[in-house]
Design a protein around this motif. Structure first.
Motif, PDB file in Angstrom:
ATOM      1  N   LEU A   1      49.197 -14.182 -15.740  1.00 22.23           N
ATOM      2  CA  LEU A   1      47.825 -14.281 -16.255  1.00 22.23           C
ATOM      3  C   LEU A   1      47.378 -12.990 -16.941  1.00 22.23           C
ATOM      4  N   ALA A   2      47.836 -11.853 -16.392  1.00 19.69           N
ATOM      5  CA  ALA A   2      47.476 -10.563 -17.023  1.00 19.69           C
ATOM      6  C   ALA A   2      48.023 -10.516 -18.446  1.00 19.69           C
ATOM      7  N   ILE A   3      49.281 -10.922 -18.579  1.00 20.78           N
ATOM      8  CA  ILE A   3      49.913 -10.914 -19.905  1.00 20.78           C
ATOM      9  C   ILE A   3      49.226 -11.930 -20.825  1.00 20.78           C
ATOM     10  N   SER A   4      48.987 -13.153 -20.267  1.00 20.52           N
ATOM     11  CA  SER A   4      48.389 -14.214 -21.080  1.00 20.52           C
ATOM     12  C   SER A   4      47.013 -13.794 -21.584  1.00 20.52           C
ATOM     13  N   SER A   5      46.220 -13.202 -20.701  1.00 24.22           N
ATOM     14  CA  SER A   5      44.871 -12.810 -21.132  1.00 24.22           C
ATOM     15  C   SER A   5      44.948 -11.725 -22.209  1.00 24.22           C
ATOM     16  N   GLY A   6      45.934 -10.829 -22.088  1.00 24.72           N
ATOM     17  CA  GLY A   6      46.139  -9.802 -23.128  1.00 24.72           C
ATOM     18  C   GLY A   6      46.488 -10.440 -24.467  1.00 24.72           C
ATOM     19  N   ILE A   7      47.374 -11.441 -24.421  1.00 20.20           N
ATOM     20  CA  ILE A   7      47.800 -12.118 -25.659  1.00 20.20           C
ATOM     21  C   ILE A   7      46.604 -12.809 -26.321  1.00 20.20           C
ATOM     22  N   VAL A   8      45.815 -13.569 -25.510  1.00 17.80           N
ATOM     23  CA  VAL A   8      44.671 -14.302 -26.072  1.00 17.80           C
ATOM     24  C   VAL A   8      43.664 -13.314 -26.673  1.00 17.80           C
ATOM     25  N   ASN A   9      43.486 -12.178 -25.999  1.00 16.71           N
ATOM     26  CA  ASN A   9      42.602 -11.138 -26.561  1.00 16.71           C
ATOM     27  C   ASN A   9      43.106 -10.684 -27.925  1.00 16.71           C
ATOM     28  N   ASP A  10      44.417 -10.512 -28.023  1.00 13.37           N
ATOM     29  CA  ASP A  10      45.029 -10.099 -29.297  1.00 13.37           C
ATOM     30  C   ASP A  10      44.714 -11.101 -30.411  1.00 13.37           C
ATOM     31  N   PHE A  11      44.650 -12.386 -30.056  1.00  5.06           N
ATOM     32  CA  PHE A  11      44.361 -13.437 -31.047  1.00  5.06           C
ATOM     33  C   PHE A  11      42.876 -13.512 -31.363  1.00  5.06           C
ATOM     34  N   GLY A  12      42.091 -12.639 -30.721  1.00  6.79           N
ATOM     35  CA  GLY A  12      40.641 -12.650 -30.958  1.00  6.79           C
ATOM     36  C   GLY A  12      39.942 -13.696 -30.109  1.00  6.79           C
ATOM     37  N   GLY A  13      40.598 -14.172 -29.056  1.00  7.38           N
ATOM     38  CA  GLY A  13      39.994 -15.213 -28.219  1.00  7.38           C
ATOM     39  C   GLY A  13      39.762 -14.720 -26.789  1.00  7.38           C
TER      40      GLY A  13
ATOM     41  N   SER B   1      40.192 -10.920  -9.075  1.00  7.30           N
ATOM     42  CA  SER B   1      41.438 -10.187  -9.334  1.00  7.30           C
ATOM     43  C   SER B   1      42.496 -11.049 -10.013  1.00  7.30           C
ATOM     44  N   LEU B   2      42.062 -12.240 -10.443  1.00 10.96           N
ATOM     45  CA  LEU B   2      43.008 -13.200 -11.020  1.00 10.96           C
ATOM     46  C   LEU B   2      43.837 -12.627 -12.170  1.00 10.96           C
ATOM     47  N   PHE B   3      43.145 -11.867 -13.067  1.00 16.67           N
ATOM     48  CA  PHE B   3      43.838 -11.396 -14.278  1.00 16.67           C
ATOM     49  C   PHE B   3      44.421  -9.993 -14.124  1.00 16.67           C
ATOM     50  N   GLU B   4      44.324  -9.446 -12.924  1.00 18.63           N
ATOM     51  CA  GLU B   4      44.912  -8.113 -12.723  1.00 18.63           C
ATOM     52  C   GLU B   4      46.424  -8.216 -12.607  1.00 18.63           C
ATOM     53  N   PRO B   5      47.129  -7.226 -13.172  1.00 13.87           N
ATOM     54  CA  PRO B   5      48.590  -7.272 -13.079  1.00 13.87           C
ATOM     55  C   PRO B   5      49.033  -7.225 -11.601  1.00 13.87           C
ATOM     56  N   PHE B   6      50.034  -7.953 -11.300  1.00 10.69           N
ATOM     57  CA  PHE B   6      50.671  -7.999  -9.971  1.00 10.69           C
ATOM     58  C   PHE B   6      49.803  -8.626  -8.889  1.00 10.69           C
TER      59      PHE B   6
ATOM     60  N   MET C   1      63.233  -7.977  -9.185  1.00  9.96           N
ATOM     61  CA  MET C   1      62.999  -6.798 -10.020  1.00  9.96           C
ATOM     62  C   MET C   1      63.271  -7.111 -11.497  1.00  9.96           C
ATOM     63  N   GLY C   2      64.334  -7.928 -11.653  1.00 14.23           N
ATOM     64  CA  GLY C   2      64.672  -8.331 -13.034  1.00 14.23           C
ATOM     65  C   GLY C   2      63.528  -9.095 -13.676  1.00 14.23           C
ATOM     66  N   SER C   3      62.925 -10.011 -12.863  1.00 19.09           N
ATOM     67  CA  SER C   3      61.845 -10.813 -13.465  1.00 19.09           C
ATOM     68  C   SER C   3      60.637  -9.918 -13.786  1.00 19.09           C
ATOM     69  N   ILE C   4      60.396  -8.903 -12.930  1.00 18.60           N
ATOM     70  CA  ILE C   4      59.294  -7.984 -13.232  1.00 18.60           C
ATOM     71  C   ILE C   4      59.544  -7.263 -14.550  1.00 18.60           C
ATOM     72  N   THR C   5      60.706  -6.713 -14.700  1.00 20.00           N
ATOM     73  CA  THR C   5      60.993  -5.954 -15.930  1.00 20.00           C
ATOM     74  C   THR C   5      60.993  -6.862 -17.162  1.00 20.00           C
ATOM     75  N   ARG C   6      61.487  -8.101 -16.959  1.00 17.46           N
ATOM     76  CA  ARG C   6      61.487  -9.055 -18.080  1.00 17.46           C
ATOM     77  C   ARG C   6      60.062  -9.305 -18.586  1.00 17.46           C
ATOM     78  N   GLN C   7      59.173  -9.578 -17.605  1.00 17.00           N
ATOM     79  CA  GLN C   7      57.792  -9.886 -18.005  1.00 17.00           C
ATOM     80  C   GLN C   7      57.111  -8.658 -18.619  1.00 17.00           C
ATOM     81  N   LEU C   8      57.435  -7.505 -18.071  1.00 16.49           N
ATOM     82  CA  LEU C   8      56.853  -6.267 -18.623  1.00 16.49           C
ATOM     83  C   LEU C   8      57.283  -6.066 -20.069  1.00 16.49           C
ATOM     84  N   LYS C   9      58.546  -6.429 -20.300  1.00 19.71           N
ATOM     85  CA  LYS C   9      59.079  -6.280 -21.650  1.00 19.71           C
ATOM     86  C   LYS C   9      58.257  -7.128 -22.631  1.00 19.71           C
ATOM     87  N   SER C  10      57.971  -8.350 -22.200  1.00 15.42           N
ATOM     88  CA  SER C  10      57.210  -9.222 -23.103  1.00 15.42           C
ATOM     89  C   SER C  10      55.772  -8.716 -23.259  1.00 15.42           C
ATOM     90  N   TYR C  11      55.270  -8.056 -22.199  1.00 15.93           N
ATOM     91  CA  TYR C  11      53.922  -7.511 -22.287  1.00 15.93           C
ATOM     92  C   TYR C  11      53.884  -6.349 -23.266  1.00 15.93           C
TER      93      TYR C  11
END
Ligand code: ADP
Length: 473
Positions: free
Chosen positions: A432-444, A413-418, A301-311
């Protein structure tokens, strides 16, 4: 006068002259010499010039006498009287025979000019001129500036000279000038009239044009104002949309999170109830292992919340030019402990020159770490675990991670959360969900596919920063 052959007057219009002898006079002498009519002029005793026509009279081939006609040329002088010019007629010897100035008669032109104005300085200047035939056109008579005009008369070698005072010439010239000036002024006035008419016509056209331009300008201003208003509304709408899409994403996310957290919570509840029973039955060993399970679940649960925080952490403020090769190197350095634990061959291909992108350093590294960790996880059971990293510049900056692992099971479903195929505790399916969001933010864009020879290929494409590449080079 009719003279006999001895020169004596035998008949005359002036009866007083009858009997007088003119044998010596030139008109008698000249007539005898010629067979034709002769013209003679000479100065008589009184100093006056006398002009005569004479011809000898023949009778039966013998000389009978001479007939003489005196010509009075002074009537010409009279006809000159009243004009402002001074006129002289000189004979072939240069003596003045006729003149508007009686005192000049019998003199040469030089003497005449000297006589009438001996004291005048200007006259002295004229006297100094030796050659009177070359008298200047301008002369001074009686101290007055005059213009001298000379004409030769084709008779007896006479010539006529006219002195015209400049004042009269000037008057005439002034008259002509005045006329010319008047004409010119008239021409100017007409030209000005036409010019002003044309200018007025043109200014009317300009006024019309400027009025049209003003209207056009106003219309443009209105249009600009409307566009600005529309743009403002659009901005508000965009903001609202972004807000609502964020809220929607939040709702989706919270549903997923609560679903993900509910499952371990339910499990924890079961484990805790079990351990309570085990403790009541004095079986602490078994209860301890249940507690361990609870601990694992808490960890998950901790790891889930940690990753969500970074998202949830929104980037964008810390964007900076980054060399993709450096980002990869530092991500690899952070993976050092995992790489030590798990034997995997890592090959890399990258250009010599920098591959610059605009990104947030920490989050870019996070994406690379996610990709590397997934590749490590996928090659855990592979015979010769190999991870190949390829970085390239050019039109876009590309980083691809290829592994020889088991490959991707479900590309959709690769990039779907969870979404995860990993055992509970190994993964929560957010990487992957978080990573794809980040790359989108960079315009990529972050894409994935299965390699032709098995294994997975993940590719991250980012817009290249051209100016910075040159600067860094
Ligand atoms: P997690 O790693 O926690 O499972 P991810 O979002 O990183 O979450 O990955 C989601 C799923 O994508 C993984 O469970 C796995 O099935 C698949 N996947 C990710 N990377 C690879 C890879 N390199 N090879 C094969 N499958 C992969």
């Amino acid at each position: 006068m009719l003279l006999d052959k001895s020169g004596r007057v035998v008949a005359a219009t002036d009866r007083n002259t009858i009997g007088a002898n003119h044998r010596q006079d030139p008109y008698f002498v000249e007539a005898l010499r010629s067979n034709d009519t002769v013209f003679t002029s000479f100065e008589n005793d009184t100093g006056a010039f006398v002009f005569n026509y004479s011809r000898k009279v023949m009778s039966n081939g013998e000389l009978a006498g001479v007939i003489v006609v005196e010509v009075d040329l002074r009537q010409f002088e009279q006809s000159w009287a009243g004009i402002s010019d001074a006129v002289i007629v000189t004979n072939s010897e240069g003596k003045i025979i006729l003149s508007t100035e009686p005192r000049w008669r019998g003199l040469t032109e030089e003497e005449a000019v000297a006589r009438t104005s001996p004291s005048s300085a200007i006259s002295r200047a004229i006297q100094a001129t030796a050659d009177w035939s070359a008298l200047p056109f301008d002369a001074y008579v009686l101290g007055e500036a005059v213009m001298r005009m000379n004409a030769r008369i084709p008779f007896q070698g006479w010539s006529m000279t006219i002195f015209t005072p400049y004042t009269s010439v000037r008057e005439r010239v002034n008259g002509v000038l005045a006329l010319e000036i008047m004409g010119f002024a008239l021409f100017l006035a007409v030209a000005f009239y036409f010019a002003s008419r044309r200018a007025r016509a043109r200014s009317v056209v300009y006024q019309q044009e400027s009025a049209e331009l003003r209207q056009l300008n106003e219309a443009l201003q209105r249009e600009i104002a409307e566009r600005q208003k529309a743009e403002h509304h659009l901005n508000i709408a965009e903001q609202t949309l972004a807000q609502s899409s964020k809220l929607a994403a939040l709702g989706e996310m919270s549903a997923a999170v609560s679903h993900e957290l509910n499952q371990p919570l339910a499990a924890m509840k079961t484990y805790l109830a079990g351990s309570k029973l085990l403790l009541q039955r004095k079986r602490p060993e078994e209860a301890l292992s249940s507690f361990q399970r609870v601990d694992d679940l808490i960890e998950r649960m901790g790891s889930i919340t940690r990753q969500l925080k970074s998202y949830a952490r929104k980037g964008g403020d810390a964007f900076e030019p980054i060399d993709l090769r450096h980002a990869f190197s530092s991500a690899l350095a952070m993976m050092e402990p995992q790489l030590k634990r798990q034997e995997a061959r890592i090959t890399r291909h990258m250009p010599m020159e920098p591959v610059m992108v605009m990104a947030d350093r920490v989050r870019l590294e996070q994406v690379i770490i996610n990709l590397l960790r997934n590749a490590l996880d996928a090659t855990k059971t592979a015979v010769d675990p190999t991870i190949e990293i390829l970085i390239s510049g050019g039109e876009t900056a590309t980083l691809s991670v290829r592994d020889n692992g088991h490959g991707i099971e479900d590309l959709d479903s690769l990039f779907e959360p969870f979404y995860t195929t990993k055992a509970p505790g190994d993964g929560v399916g957010l990487g992957l969900a978080i990573s794809s969001g980040i790359v989108n933010d960079f315009g990529g864009r972050l894409t994935a596919r299965n390699g032709a020879n098995g294994g997975a290929v993940f590719e991250m494409k980012l817009p290249i920063l051209k100016d910075q590449v040159e600067a860094a080079e």
